[in-house]
Design a protein around this motif. Structure first.
Motif, short mmCIF file in Angstrom:
data_model
loop_
_atom_site.label_atom_id
_atom_site.label_comp_id
_atom_site.label_asym_id
_atom_site.label_seq_id
_atom_site.Cartn_x
_atom_site.Cartn_y
_atom_site.Cartn_z
N THR A 1 -5.59 -0.30 -3.46
CA THR A 1 -5.75 0.51 -2.25
C THR A 1 -6.49 -0.35 -1.23
O THR A 1 -7.64 -0.74 -1.47
CB THR A 1 -6.56 1.79 -2.55
OG1 THR A 1 -5.90 2.52 -3.57
CG2 THR A 1 -6.69 2.65 -1.30
N GLU B 1 -7.17 0.16 -9.06
CA GLU B 1 -7.29 1.29 -9.98
C GLU B 1 -7.84 0.83 -11.32
O GLU B 1 -7.36 -0.14 -11.91
CB GLU B 1 -5.92 1.93 -10.16
CG GLU B 1 -5.95 3.24 -10.93
CD GLU B 1 -4.58 3.88 -10.96
OE1 GLU B 1 -3.84 3.66 -11.95
OE2 GLU B 1 -4.25 4.58 -9.98
N LYS C 1 0.83 -1.20 0.00
CA LYS C 1 0.00 0.00 0.00
C LYS C 1 0.86 1.25 0.00
O LYS C 1 2.04 1.19 0.30
CB LYS C 1 -0.96 0.00 1.19
CG LYS C 1 -0.32 0.18 2.54
CD LYS C 1 -1.39 0.22 3.63
CE LYS C 1 -0.77 0.65 4.94
NZ LYS C 1 -1.75 0.79 5.98
N LYS D 1 -2.31 -1.11 -9.31
CA LYS D 1 -2.37 -0.23 -8.14
C LYS D 1 -3.57 -0.65 -7.31
O LYS D 1 -4.70 -0.62 -7.78
CB LYS D 1 -2.51 1.22 -8.60
CG LYS D 1 -2.64 2.21 -7.50
CD LYS D 1 -1.32 2.48 -6.87
CE LYS D 1 -1.49 3.63 -5.88
NZ LYS D 1 -0.43 3.75 -4.96
#
Length: 168
Positions: free
Chosen positions: A51, A65, A32, A49
């Motif tokens: 999160t 993402e 992260k 990516k």
């Protein structure tokens, strides 16, 4: 440059594109934050990516993402996520990466060879050392002090005890 699998997307969660992620590292900061550089495969250049949102039964909910619905999240099911090996933290003297165990000889206290380490597995109840014996089916030993006496990377072996009940 070598890459290591650091996480795996298990499945989609909900209708908004969230996924359930299993992280194989003790330090979740590796996956992260803005400095995390993760890849969709071991050799390619396509980055991913994620999160992290919150913990859920030992895993994490995460957004990816570019993924904003369940159908797109389903396409990521079972995707392994990799990072460059050089980005891994330096280990303390009493720590070891699971991958360093694979291929080591497994011996008993009298130095009789029992087989080799095939994999480190975890099915939810703790780490298990999968051992490919000299003959017969592979078997698992719990990766704890009751069974694993010593790991010697220089000598390339793992000394085990109390394994008799696990043999065929």
């Amino acid at each position: 440059m070598s890459r290591l699998c650091i996480a795996k997307i298990l499945n989609a969660h909900g209708i908004r594109g969230l996924v359930k992620v299993r992280i194989y590292a003790d330090d979740i900061s590796l996956v992260k934050g803005p400095d995390a550089v993760l890849y969709r495969d071991a050799e390619g250049s396509e980055q991913i990516k994620i999160t992290l949102k919150n913990a859920i039964k030992g895993d994490y909910l995460a957004s990816v993402e570019g993924v904003d619905d369940r159908n797109a999240a389903e396409e990521l099911r079972h995707l392994e996520i990799f990072m460059d090996e050089e980005k891994l933290p330096t280990l303390d003297d009493d720590e070891i990466y699971h991958r360093d165990l694979v291929g080591l000889s497994v011996i008993d206290g009298e130095k009789n060879k029992l087989g080799t380490v095939k994999l480190m597995q975890n099915f939810g109840a703790g780490d298990l050392l999968e051992i490919a014996p000299l003959s017969g089916n592979s078997f698992y030993l719990p990766f704890n002090k009751d069974y694993i006496v010593n790991i010697d990377l220089e000598e390339q072996h793992v000394i085990v005890q109390n394994f008799e009940d696990y043999l065929d």
